[in-house]
Design a protein around this motif. Structure first.
Motif, short mmCIF file in Angstrom:
data_model
loop_
_atom_site.label_atom_id
_atom_site.label_comp_id
_atom_site.label_asym_id
_atom_site.label_seq_id
_atom_site.Cartn_x
_atom_site.Cartn_y
_atom_site.Cartn_z
N PRO A 67 0.83 -1.21 0.00
CA PRO A 67 0.00 0.00 0.00
C PRO A 67 0.87 1.27 0.00
N THR A 68 0.37 2.29 -0.64
CA THR A 68 1.09 3.58 -0.66
C THR A 68 0.48 4.57 0.32
N THR A 80 -5.08 -5.20 2.42
CA THR A 80 -6.45 -5.69 2.56
C THR A 80 -6.80 -6.79 1.57
N ASP A 81 -6.21 -6.77 0.38
CA ASP A 81 -6.49 -7.81 -0.61
C ASP A 81 -5.78 -9.10 -0.18
N GLN A 82 -6.54 -10.17 -0.04
CA GLN A 82 -5.97 -11.42 0.48
C GLN A 82 -4.91 -12.02 -0.43
N GLN A 87 0.88 -13.06 -1.43
CA GLN A 87 2.09 -12.95 -2.25
C GLN A 87 3.24 -12.34 -1.45
N VAL A 88 2.97 -11.28 -0.69
CA VAL A 88 4.02 -10.65 0.11
C VAL A 88 4.49 -11.60 1.21
#
Length: 167
Positions: A67-68, A80-82, A87-88
């Motif tokens: 997120p930025t 927030t995106d699952q 991935q991270v």
């Protein structure tokens, strides 16, 4: 005899083998990875029973899914995106498992994957550089021979420290 271009000098000094089909096996000095193309490549290695060959040549950072917003200080939980969060987390897990240097989400060195190499002194003149990001070619501004590569090539470089390419 005419002099060689920088491109020719770098190519020739990193060419491991020229193949009959006109392609070459090029030795890669620096492999930069991120959370989008690397997890699948790591999984391919695992399924084949292999490990990254030269972990000291690899640097990693989460990039595309970070997120930025100020919320990013919450770390991975701020994503927030699952799928993005997974991935991270997967990148973090593989880097931890293999001892790969990673500038994790809350590390002050974390940033855009094609910027951190030069910024951290990991991209130097005369190197070959690859990353699973199309902007990797911008490392050429630093006197490097750089290629943006796909996931299967990321896996190949992990395993062999070489890239199959045509001049």
């Amino acid at each position: 005899m005419a002099g060689k271009t920088l491109y020719d000098k770098l190519w020739d000094s990193h060419e491991v083998k020229r193949r009959d089909d006109g392609s070459s096996l090029i030795y890669i000095d620096r492999h930069i990875i991120h959370e989008v193309t690397s997890p699948q490549a790591f999984e391919g290695l695992r399924l084949a029973g292999r490990k990254p060959w030269r972990v000291d040549s690899i640097i990693a950072t989460p990039d595309h899914n970070v997120p930025t917003t100020p919320d990013r200080k919450g770390g991975i939980e701020a994503i927030t995106d699952q799928v993005s969060r997974l991935q991270v987390q997967t990148l973090d897990d593989y880097c931890d498992e293999y001892g790969i240097t990673e500038f994790k989400m809350n590390d002050v060195r974390q940033g855009i994957v094609h910027v951190i190499g030069p910024e951290q002194g990991a991209t130097l003149p005369g190197m070959t550089v690859v990353c699973g990001d199309s902007h990797t070619s911008t490392h050429g501004a630093f006197g490097a021979l750089a290629h943006g590569i796909g996931t299967s090539e990321v896996e190949h470089v992990f395993a062999t420290q070489c890239l199959v390419a045509k001049k």
